[in-house]
Design an enzyme around this catalytic site. Sequence first.
Site, short mmCIF file in Angstrom:
data_model
loop_
_atom_site.label_atom_id
_atom_site.label_comp_id
_atom_site.label_asym_id
_atom_site.label_seq_id
_atom_site.Cartn_x
_atom_site.Cartn_y
_atom_site.Cartn_z
CG ASP A 1 -9.83 7.70 6.90
OD1 ASP A 1 -8.79 7.80 6.23
OD2 ASP A 1 -9.85 7.72 8.14
CE LYS B 1 -6.52 9.16 8.04
NZ LYS B 1 -7.04 8.03 8.82
NE ARG C 1 -10.71 -1.05 3.91
CZ ARG C 1 -11.19 -1.24 5.14
NH1 ARG C 1 -12.29 -1.94 5.33
NH2 ARG C 1 -10.56 -0.73 6.19
CD GLU D 1 -6.85 5.59 2.28
OE1 GLU D 1 -5.70 5.24 2.63
OE2 GLU D 1 -7.75 5.84 3.10
CG ASP E 1 -5.82 8.38 4.53
OD1 ASP E 1 -6.64 9.01 3.83
OD2 ASP E 1 -6.14 7.48 5.32
CE LYS F 1 -3.11 2.60 3.06
NZ LYS F 1 -3.71 2.63 4.41
CG ASP G 1 -2.15 5.50 5.20
OD1 ASP G 1 -2.18 4.59 6.05
OD2 ASP G 1 -3.12 5.77 4.47
#
Length: 460
Positions: free
Chosen positions: A310, A240, A314, A312, A233, A228, A251
């Site tokens: 949020d 957030k 996956r 995202e 993010d 990933k 992230d």
Amino acid sequence: MTLSFASPSEPSVPLHVISQSDLDDWLKDQPSHITSWVEASGFTGAMGQALLIPQSDGTPQMALAGYGKSSKRARKRFPLAAAAEALRKGTYHIVSGVPTDALSNECLGWLLTGYAFDRYTNQSPAKARLVAPEGVDAARIEALASAETLTRDLVNTPASDMGPDQLQAAAEDLAQEFGASCSVIKSDDLLGQNFPLIHTVGRAAAQAPRLIEMTWGNTGPKLTLVGKGVCFDTGGLNLKPGNSMSLMKKDMGGAANVLGLARMIMATKLPVQLRVLIPAVENSVAGNAFRPGDILTSRKGLTVEINNTDAEGRLVLADALALADEGEPDLIISMATLTGAARVAVGPDLAPFYTDDDGAADALANAGRQSADPVWRMPFHEPYEAMIEPGIADLDNAPSGGFAGSITAALFLRRFVGDSRYMHFDIYSWQPSKAPGRSRGGLGQGPRAVLTALPEILNL
């Protein structure tokens, strides 16, 4: 930064590693002036203690490193590193005290005390250098240290200097170093080549979304790593709060760990056909950002209802995993800083992983213990499949209720893998506070365990 052993030709100080329970026995065999010096210094063998014992001319005769109690060592990955950090600048060679089965890990921990993230300001890493002891694979240990340095540097670099452009450059540099091939699908070409979820998540950012692919090796089992690469993010339109956004430079820790693992594999010449896939994006807010309630179609054809922008990671992994599966590899491993639920379950120190392969799980658990890279198996719990099926689409990217968040995320990802053996890591990739051999900040979690287990898992 290069973390390496000192040359055996360098003058070095003999180092005795002494646990608290063994100090009295060790002192019985020493001359009186050494015993007096040790007692006067207050050295007890406690973990983290270090002592130089001088000759009559003031130069070092030997050094002692405290190894602590066995109960305390069980709580540390690299107990000798605590003493290495306390030793004065110089070069040392171990002459006694480290169990043979712990020697390689202790040497790695020693090298890692030299790590410092000094891109923006001068740091002061430990200055004590070590000559590789006889019987350890020095080249392998240095390869592990170099890979850990790569991972930590990538995670520690802020998003202002580590966006998709820079993550691509890091992958290209690694490929060039080891003679691997690297290619990139970027921006609207993602749509033309059927990577709609990667494009959707990253299209609102200033740096274009992309899929980075690296390949290496022509013989052996096919191993595909998927990391990933969400370089920052914000949470998207489900923005957030500030406290939750403060560490979002990490992230892309999954991509950093995958690149670190790839470096280990190539440096140690593991006989596999390696493929690395990294969807690199930023999850940003703009007029063209994807929205809650959107229904998206993935590369595999499965539709996904967006109930939280949020969730995202996956999504971008889904397209990359579908591509990985199309290549029919012998094993797919994904790594991602995916859910806070995993941290609640096992904390920051363990790397939770999922697999349906019991043999591979046992091999990985054993390898984690051997390599000071602890992992913990989590379940692909079939009854929770219904939680990711919203009815209006094939899949829900953020099931309501808050239960089993790491498991439902893993089940979501598994939907995009067909018959290939699959293993998923939901890692933290961050050391919250300084520990021996582990500076505060970015951290590799899982790669050493995977590297150690791969010969058994892939029958190498």
